[in-house]
Design an enzyme around this catalytic site. Structure first.
Site, PDB file in Angstrom:
ATOM      1  N   SER A 223       0.834  -1.202   0.000  1.00 59.41           N
ATOM      2  CA  SER A 223       0.000   0.000   0.000  1.00 59.41           C
ATOM      3  C   SER A 223       0.872   1.257   0.000  1.00 59.41           C
ATOM      4  O   SER A 223       1.695   1.439  -0.895  1.00 59.41           O
ATOM      5  CB  SER A 223      -0.962  -0.044   1.198  1.00 59.41           C
TER       6      SER A 223
ATOM      7  N   ASP B 139      -9.897  -4.839  -4.267  1.00 63.59           N
ATOM      8  CA  ASP B 139      -9.305  -3.845  -3.369  1.00 63.59           C
ATOM      9  C   ASP B 139     -10.221  -2.620  -3.269  1.00 63.59           C
ATOM     10  O   ASP B 139     -10.487  -1.945  -4.267  1.00 63.59           O
ATOM     11  CB  ASP B 139      -7.925  -3.436  -3.883  1.00 63.59           C
TER      12      ASP B 139
ATOM     13  N   HIS C 142      -7.955  -5.382   0.190  1.00 68.00           N
ATOM     14  CA  HIS C 142      -6.682  -4.706   0.459  1.00 68.00           C
ATOM     15  C   HIS C 142      -5.937  -5.506   1.518  1.00 68.00           C
ATOM     16  O   HIS C 142      -5.928  -5.151   2.700  1.00 68.00           O
ATOM     17  CB  HIS C 142      -6.956  -3.274   0.924  1.00 68.00           C
TER      18      HIS C 142
END
Length: 225
Positions: free
Chosen positions: A119, A173, A204
């Site tokens: 991320s 996601d 995610h």
């Protein structure tokens, strides 16, 4: 800025380290969030790879109403074109460069160092790796995007123009849209970077199959016997 050494979790191999993976966590997490992945990788018992999981500094995050949390840079909005605070990205780049230099000083060349991240950490790892002036062993970008959204970073490094990039993303996601990862992948491919792209049936997060794929990629990049 003066680069203050980052606190981190370091996992040493059984043999003297000859390679290193520097792995950056996501927003609001810490190095402790990803350090348990090392035994899950199932690397050979006598590998010589040091894993470093640094903790991002604590700072207010605009998107979260200014709440103070560990963050590699401020996130200003959900809009991909205005999400990453570039001043913070550049400051984190300096911090990562300092981590690389520490390993160089311990005898590990940059060519045996992989920058990895999830991320927000993946954003910084990809940005730093693409610009790093010395050859790296690889760049691992998990569930992330480019801070410039629809453009590669400025001052791309010729030394890393053919460095292998592993780009993995979740089909579902809901934090970093799949389209954001695909946009980065398209830009990398257009510049002929050797990038491996794969998606997984996940949000995610990290998928068990993804962990196996990461392990295989690390073994190939670092010549782990």
């Amino acid at each position: 800025m003066s680069a203050v050494p980052l606190e981190r979790i370091t996992i040493e191999p059984n043999l003297p380290a000859t390679a290193c993976v520097i792995w950056l966590h996501g927003l609001g997490d810490s190095g402790a969030g990803f350090s348990p992945i090392v035994p899950e990788l199932g690397l050979p018992k006598n590998h010589s790879v040091r894993f470093i999981f640094p903790h991002a500094p604590e700072q207010p995050v605009t998107l979260n109403q200014g709440y103070v949390m560990r963050s590699w840079y401020d996130i200003k909005s959900m809009d991909l074109h205005n999400r990453a605070d570039m001043k913070g990205v550049l400051e984190s780049e300096i911090r990562v460069k300092t981590l690389i230099k520490e390993q160089n000083d311990k005898g590990i060349p940059s060519s045996n160092i992989i920058l990895a991240g999830f991320s927000q950490g993946g954003v910084v790892s990809m940005f730093t790796g693409l610009r790093y002036p010395e050859k790296l062993a690889g760049i691992m970008a998990l569930s992330c995007y480019l801070p410039n959204a629809d453009a590669l970073p400025e001052q791309l490094s010729a030394a890393n123009s053919d460095t292998n990039i592993l780009q993995l993303h979740g089909d579902n996601d809901d934090v970093v849209p799949l389209s954001a990862g695909k946009m980065a992948n398209k830009l990398l491919n257009e510049q002929n970077y050797p990038v491996m792209w794969k998606t997984y049936p996940m949000a995610h997060s990290v998928h068990p199959t993804e962990i196996r794929d990461i392990a295989s990629w690390l073994v190939a990049r670092l010549n782990i016997a």
